[in-house]
Scaffold this active site. Structure first.
Site, PDB file in Angstrom:
ATOM      1  N   SER A 202      29.192  38.687   4.466  1.00 28.93           N
ATOM      2  CA  SER A 202      28.151  39.703   4.310  1.00 28.93           C
ATOM      3  C   SER A 202      26.878  39.052   3.755  1.00 28.93           C
ATOM      4  CB  SER A 202      28.654  40.841   3.421  1.00 28.93           C
ATOM      5  OG  SER A 202      27.768  41.926   3.413  1.00 28.93           O
ATOM      6  N   ASP A 275      33.363  46.718  12.343  1.00 27.41           N
ATOM      7  CA  ASP A 275      32.423  46.715  11.214  1.00 27.41           C
ATOM      8  C   ASP A 275      31.375  47.805  11.420  1.00 27.41           C
ATOM      9  OD1 ASP A 275      30.627  46.205   9.171  1.00 27.41           O
ATOM     10  OD2 ASP A 275      30.754  44.028   9.392  1.00 27.41           O
ATOM     11  N   HIS A 306      34.163  45.876   7.881  1.00 21.75           N
ATOM     12  CA  HIS A 306      33.319  45.045   7.019  1.00 21.75           C
ATOM     13  C   HIS A 306      34.083  44.500   5.815  1.00 21.75           C
ATOM     14  CE1 HIS A 306      29.412  43.494   5.878  1.00 21.75           C
ATOM     15  NE2 HIS A 306      29.628  43.885   4.637  1.00 21.75           N
TER      16      HIS A 306
END
Length: 338
Positions: A202, A275, A306
């Site tokens: 991320s 995601d 995610h």
């Protein structure tokens, strides 16, 4: 200034709303084309002003609170409750490291070095870079797999404002933190000549890409998971009208530009197909933008989102296979398992 304009738009909005009600009743008594036209114009003007209000209001929030939105204090505060990973339970030796950055901020990291110094200097070292809602205290699975399964040294960095690190997070500050951690590894008496792998998920992926682009001669491999092109390109995926006000972003994280600067480092892209936070399309575009001459690899996890891509079957097998060709001699795969 932005707040004043927002309030002005709201006042005009309610003024026009009142005018529309006044016009509505005569329409019921006697419909006239001219009144219809006036009514239509007012509704149109009201819509434009309402859209302007939303845009300016959203822009104001984005400009003044983007650091809090990107590095949410709620999660940073909570992350302080999970500062130390469960190293003892995982039987991982560790040392807490306190670093002082060039802008005089004290940040913390945990260094998990192989028990034997001779082994440690021969194995790769991983610098793990966490996302915007976590900290190193929640990375015990990362430490366990890199340390026990892949036989790596690993350093887990806590950005400023996260965990026990001092300071307030920002793009500039976190970049300094990451560079400070890399410099520490390269100056370490045992680890300085080890192969260095950057691993980021991320936001951590954006940190890793930026760090690799600026330190190509020091980094040997890059692994990124579920990261984005840039903040201005990510925001409209949540609410499309935001594309008109992304110019006010101060936190950019331009991975789409930095990835193109990496020429000599092999890159592994790990993507969760489900995601919903960072569209997989952003990862695909990063992959396409990468033009490294050292090779790149794409791995998609059909049921990964995610947050859980790291738990998907074969996730760590993919990383192991990548390191075999990216770091070690392809014809000597036993080296990873000894």
């Amino acid at each position: 200034m932005a707040q004043m304009i927002t309030m002005l738009c709201i006042v005009i909005h309610f003024y026009l709303w009142g005018k529309r009600i006044i016009i509505f009743f005569p329409l019921k008594m006697k419909i006239k084309k001219s009144i219809h036209l006036i009514h239509l114009k007012m509704v149109l003007l009201e819509s434009i002003l309402m859209g302007t209000t939303i845009a300016i209001g959203g822009g104001s929030l984005l400009y003044y609170y983007q650091n809090e939105l990107l590095y949410p204090a709620k999660y940073r505060k909570k992350s302080r409750e999970f500062i130390v990973p469960k190293f003892s339970e995982e039987e991982i030796p560790y040392t807490e490291v306190i670093l002082t950055t060039k802008d005089k901020v004290r940040i913390r990291a945990y260094l998990c070095k192989r028990k034997n110094d001779e082994e440690a200097c021969q194995r790769p070292t991983v610098l793990a870079l966490h996302g915007n809602r976590g900290n190193i205290g929640k990375q015990s699975s990362i430490a366990r797999n890199f340390y026990h399964n892949l036989k790596c040294n690993i350093m887990l960095l806590s950005y400023r404002g996260y965990g026990s690190s001092d300071g307030i997070p920002s793009e500039e500050g976190i970049k300094i933190d990451a560079q400070t951690a890399l410099d520490y590894i390269k100056q370490h008496p045992i680890l300085h000549d080890t192969k260095l792998i950057l691993y980021g998920s991320s936001l951590g992926g954006a940190v890793a890409i930026d760090l690799a682009a600026k330190n190509e001669d020091e980094v040997d491999a890059l692994i990124v998971e579920n990261t984005f092109l840039s903040i201005p390109k990510l925001l409209p995926t949540f609410f499309s009208p935001l594309k008109y006000i992304t110019f006010i972003c101060t936190q950019i994280w331009p991975s789409d530009e930095q990835i193109k600067k990496i020429k000599k480092i092999p890159i592994l892209f790990l993507s969760g197909k489900l995601d919903a936070l960072v569209s997989q399309q952003q990862m695909k575009e990063l992959y396409e933008l990468s033009n490294t001459l050292a090779g790149k690899e794409w791995k998609e996890f059909p049921y990964g989102n995610h947050g859980n891509t790291i738990t998907q079957p074969c996730y760590w097998n993919v990383i192991e296979e990548f390191l075999l060709w990216a770091i070690f001699d392809k014809n000597n795969k036993k080296e990873m398992n000894n």
